[in-house]
Design an enzyme around this catalytic site. Sequence first.
Site, short mmCIF file in Angstrom:
data_model
loop_
_atom_site.label_atom_id
_atom_site.label_comp_id
_atom_site.label_asym_id
_atom_site.label_seq_id
_atom_site.Cartn_x
_atom_site.Cartn_y
_atom_site.Cartn_z
N GLY A 151 0.75 -0.94 -0.06
CA GLY A 151 0.16 0.03 0.12
C GLY A 151 0.75 1.58 0.07
CD GLN A 152 -2.01 6.62 -1.98
OE1 GLN A 152 -1.52 6.63 -2.07
NE2 GLN A 152 -2.82 6.23 -0.24
CE1 TYR B 111 -10.67 1.90 7.43
CE2 TYR B 111 -11.69 3.91 6.96
CZ TYR B 111 -10.13 2.93 7.18
OH TYR B 111 -9.60 3.86 7.52
CB ALA C 233 -6.31 -0.70 7.02
CE1 TYR C 234 -12.87 -5.47 2.49
CE2 TYR C 234 -13.06 -2.72 3.05
CZ TYR C 234 -13.42 -4.69 2.56
OH TYR C 234 -14.43 -4.92 1.78
CB THR D 2 -9.26 5.80 10.05
OG1 THR D 2 -9.86 6.57 8.92
CG2 THR D 2 -9.91 5.21 10.69
CG ASP D 3 -10.25 10.92 8.70
OD1 ASP D 3 -10.27 9.48 8.48
OD2 ASP D 3 -11.16 11.03 8.39
#
Length: 284
Positions: A10-11, A125, A60-61, A101-102
Site C-alpha cells: 500500500g501507499q 470501517y 488495513a481494509y 483514521t479520522d
Amino acid sequence: MKIIVTGFSGQLGHDVVVEGKKRGFDIVGIGQKELDITDEKKVTTFVQLQKPDAIIHCAAYTAVDNAEDNKEACFAVNVKGTKYLASAAKEVDAKFIYISTDYVFEGTGTDPFTEDDSANPVGYYGLTKYEGEKLVQSLIDNFFIIRISWVFGINGNNFIKTMLRLSETRDELSVVGDQFGSPTYTFDLAKLLLDMVVTEKYGIYHASNEGFTNWAEFAKEIFKVAGKSVRVNSISTEEYPTKAIRPKNSRMSKDKLEAKGFKRLPSWQDALSRYVVELQNEVK
C-alpha cells in the site's frame, strides 16, 4: 533496530519501508502475499521467527463503501488482524504502531478533534478501526496509535491520481465542498513514524499535513499545481450520495505532536507540490 511493516503493497507501508532502509534499519515489509494477518497461527509464528524490535501496522481494509457490505472481511483485517499482530508484538516485547483514521470520530461540528475527544464512528470501517484502537490499548503497553486522513502516496490509488486521470478527458468536474480535513502525504508521514518508533513517547497522536481544506478546494489546487485547465464545481455531500457516511468534519488537532517534541508535517500545499513533481518524474 529491526522493524516489521505490514501493508507494504500500500501507499504508507511502501514509503515506511523505503524511508526505513534509508535510515539503515533492518526493515521487513510484508504484504498480503507474504503474510495473511487474519491467520493467528501464521502471524504468531512469523513474528516469533523475526523477533522484531517494533511492528508498524499499516495494513488495513480501507474500502469505506465496500466495508458496509463486506463486514466480515473488513472485521477480519481491521480487528482480528490487529489483535493477532499486537498480541504477537507483546510476546516478543516489540513496540507497536497502529495506523488509525479520522473515521473514528462522528465528523460533526467545525472544531478540530483532539486525541482525548470521544470516538463515535458512524460507519463500519470507522467502527472496525476504533475496535482496533481499543484492542491495541488493552493488549500492549508500548503502543503508538496514529490517526491520519486523506492519504496520498506514490504506491497506490488516491484522490490526486483520480483527479489527474479525470483531467485527461474532462474540462469540468463536480467535487464535494462541505467535507473538511487535512491531506496526508505518506512520504512525510513515514519520516514521522520512524522518528516516533525510536522513542518511548507512547500514546495516541493525530498526524496529517498542516492546514485544512475541503475536497473541492483540494481538487482546484491539484489542477493548479499540475497545470491542468479544469473547472471545479463545489457540491454538497447530499448531491453525491455514497453507501458509507463521510464525515463533514475531519479536522484533527496536531498540537500533541509538538508538545511531545515531534515535528509537525509540512503544509498540505507544500506536500501536494512535491508529490505532483514526484508523479511527473515517475512518468518520465
